[in-house]
Design a protein around this motif. Structure first.
Motif: not given
Length: 283
Positions: A116-123, A129-138
């Motif tokens: 549930i990370s994002d581009p600020q914490t992971s590449s 992927v979970v953050a993306n499904l929540l529309q809170q990822g990349a």
């Protein structure tokens, strides 16, 4: 299993930037129980990893996810089994299934890590992927998700909560339900969540890394010779028996319409293949 089940073999590796996931997916396709009634499609994946400096292989991954989405839109299955590949393989199938079951759909993320990370914490997309499904990822992946989930539709099972990193902070900030391996043994938190959220159609993401390396040897932290104390992420502690029992119990409580098995790392097969590749007779 009815004839409207689609089995996707998706050897996508760019989400974790590890080409060993290709062989992992191919072998999973041979391991999972056969079905004469479920159609099997292997999604073409690239050997390239084209992307930008913020998200590894973003361009390649977006193209492959769009292809997966197009296959699902054409076939219109009622259920989807996805054999990966890294954890990002669940993004397109789970988004599709949420579109099929918009009012009573939930996701159990069976994993030692919350992804549930994002581009600020992971590449790596397999970590967001979970953050993306929540529309809170990349951002580019958020845009590709057509049926975003809400936090209350997700349950993290087998989560190594005590080992969460700063990149996993959204577990708490979004107040997503979870159960550690120990809690799964002593309570029915998942059953309670299914009832509370009135989940009638469920997709399960099973990252094999939720298992203990002592229980299952075909996962990343079970690499022969690895000093597990130096492993860069939480290590799972569940047994294969306990996971199968859990999946059986869940299947009796609600209708499972999606199942992903991801991050299969068959070290013996990988090392045998790499060793044989050095022999002239295989050139």
């Amino acid at each position: 299993m009815n004839k409207n089940t689609l089995r996707l073999v998706l050897p996508q590796w760019q989400g974790g930037m590890n080409q060993n996931y290709i062989l992992g997916a191919q072998l999973l396709a041979a391991i999972v129980p056969p079905s004469m009634q479920a159609e099997t499609i292997t999604v073409p994946t690239s050997v390239a990893a084209v992307g930008n400096q913020q998200v590894d292989a973003q361009e390649t991954l977006l193209t492959q996810m769009k292809l997966t989405t197009d296959i699902l839109a054409t076939k219109q299955p009622a259920k989807v089994i996805t054999l990966g590949g890294d954890c990002s393989v669940s993004e397109a199938p789970f988004d599709y299934l949420h579109g099929q079951y918009p009012t009573d759909f939930g996701v159990i993320w069976l994993d030692a890590h919350p992804d549930i990370s994002d581009p600020q914490t992971s590449s790596h997309v397999h970590e967001m992927v979970v953050a993306n499904l929540l529309q809170q990822g990349a951002p580019a992946f958020n845009e590709q998700v057509q049926h975003p989930l809400q936090p209350e539709q997700i349950f993290f099972a087998g989560l190594q909560y005590q080992d969460l990193r700063p990149m996993d902070a959204a577990v708490d900030t979004l107040k997503i339900a979870y159960a550690t391996p120990q809690q799964l043994e002593s309570s029915d938190l998942i059953g309670d969540w299914l009832k509370q959220q009135q989940i009638k159609h469920l997709a399960i993401h099973w990252d094999l890394d939720v298992l203990s390396p002592d229980s299952y040897r075909s996962i990343l932290p079970a690499q022969p010779g690895l000093d597990q104390s130096q492993f860069c992420a939480a290590i799972g502690s569940m047994t294969l028996t306990s996971v199968i029992q859990l999946l059986t119990a869940i299947s009796a409580q609600t209708e499972v319409v999606g199942l992903t098995i991801a991050e299969h790392m068959p070290w013996d097969a990988i090392n045998l293949r790499n060793g044989l590749a050095r022999l002239p007779i295989f050139e």
